[in-house]
Design a protein around this motif. Structure first.
Motif, PDB file in Angstrom:
ATOM      1  N   UNK A  83       0.841  -1.164  -0.068  1.00  0.00           N
ATOM      2  CA  UNK A  83       0.162   0.121  -0.168  1.00  0.00           C
ATOM      3  C   UNK A  83       0.852   1.348  -0.075  1.00  0.00           C
ATOM      4  N   UNK A  84       0.330   2.389  -0.408  1.00  0.00           N
ATOM      5  CA  UNK A  84       0.968   3.610  -0.621  1.00  0.00           C
ATOM      6  C   UNK A  84       1.544   4.154   0.887  1.00  0.00           C
ATOM      7  N   UNK A 134      10.300  -3.004   0.386  1.00  0.00           N
ATOM      8  CA  UNK A 134       9.432  -2.705  -0.654  1.00  0.00           C
ATOM      9  C   UNK A 134       8.434  -1.363  -0.294  1.00  0.00           C
ATOM     10  N   UNK A 135       8.344  -0.240  -1.014  1.00  0.00           N
ATOM     11  CA  UNK A 135       7.534   0.739  -0.760  1.00  0.00           C
ATOM     12  C   UNK A 135       6.923   1.329  -2.060  1.00  0.00           C
ATOM     13  N   UNK A 136       5.641   1.795  -2.169  1.00  0.00           N
ATOM     14  CA  UNK A 136       5.101   2.366  -2.939  1.00  0.00           C
ATOM     15  C   UNK A 136       4.529   3.921  -2.425  1.00  0.00           C
ATOM     16  N   UNK A 137       5.383   5.023  -3.223  1.00  0.00           N
ATOM     17  CA  UNK A 137       5.171   6.300  -2.656  1.00  0.00           C
ATOM     18  C   UNK A 137       4.903   7.194  -3.871  1.00  0.00           C
ATOM     19  N   UNK A 138       3.924   8.124  -3.444  1.00  0.00           N
ATOM     20  CA  UNK A 138       3.547   9.134  -4.546  1.00  0.00           C
ATOM     21  C   UNK A 138       4.174  10.556  -4.402  1.00  0.00           C
ATOM     22  N   UNK A 139       4.586  11.300  -5.243  1.00  0.00           N
ATOM     23  CA  UNK A 139       5.255  12.432  -5.071  1.00  0.00           C
ATOM     24  C   UNK A 139       5.553  13.309  -6.407  1.00  0.00           C
ATOM     25  N   UNK A 193       7.489   2.443  -7.203  1.00  0.00           N
ATOM     26  CA  UNK A 193       7.373   1.292  -6.279  1.00  0.00           C
ATOM     27  C   UNK A 193       8.793   0.400  -6.541  1.00  0.00           C
ATOM     28  N   UNK A 194       9.579   0.148  -5.334  1.00  0.00           N
ATOM     29  CA  UNK A 194      10.624  -0.541  -5.547  1.00  0.00           C
ATOM     30  C   UNK A 194      11.229  -0.739  -4.066  1.00  0.00           C
ATOM     31  N   UNK A 195      12.505  -1.246  -3.927  1.00  0.00           N
ATOM     32  CA  UNK A 195      13.391  -1.591  -2.753  1.00  0.00           C
ATOM     33  C   UNK A 195      13.733  -0.338  -2.482  1.00  0.00           C
ATOM     34  N   UNK A 196      13.580  -0.025  -1.230  1.00  0.00           N
ATOM     35  CA  UNK A 196      14.213   1.335  -0.712  1.00  0.00           C
ATOM     36  C   UNK A 196      15.476   1.057  -0.159  1.00  0.00           C
TER      37      UNK A 196
END
Length: 113
Positions: free
Chosen positions: A26-27, A38-43, A91-94
């Protein structure tokens, strides 16, 4: 029947345990993401530059109001649509890159607005 065919048939017949199913990502806000997850972010893209020396890559920084995240596309000098001011979801591995949060070669969606 070959050994490969038997193995494939056996694999297809097995039920997949719940713990082996990939989680639904989830975002998150950038402030809450952590390395090695793994993260999903919006910016919004604040800057997009190409490295001047050595191996080429495109480096873009996105900001969601809570923090900044560096996006790095190795071997690329441009990525269609990734430009300053563009809203996107990635989305990807931070990981950490030069002390900053980063994602290498992220999956991305360009958003209107």
């Amino acid at each position: 029947m070959s050994m490969f065919s038997r193995s494939l048939r056996r694999f297809q017949a097995q039920d997949t345990p719940a713990e082996n199913v990939a989680p639904d990502h989830t975002r998150s806000s950038i402030a809450t993401v952590t390395p090695r997850r793994v993260a999903v972010v919006r910016g919004r893209v604040r800057s997009a530059t190409v490295t001047p020396d050595g191996p080429r890559w495109l480096e873009a920084t996105i900001d969601d109001g809570t923090g900044e995240l560096v996006l790095i596309w190795m071997g690329r000098h441009s990525v269609l649509g990734v430009e300053q001011g563009r809203l996107m979801e990635v989305e990807g591995l931070v990981t950490r890159f030069q002390g900053r949060l980063a994602i290498y070669n992220p999956k991305y969606t360009l958003l209107p607005g």
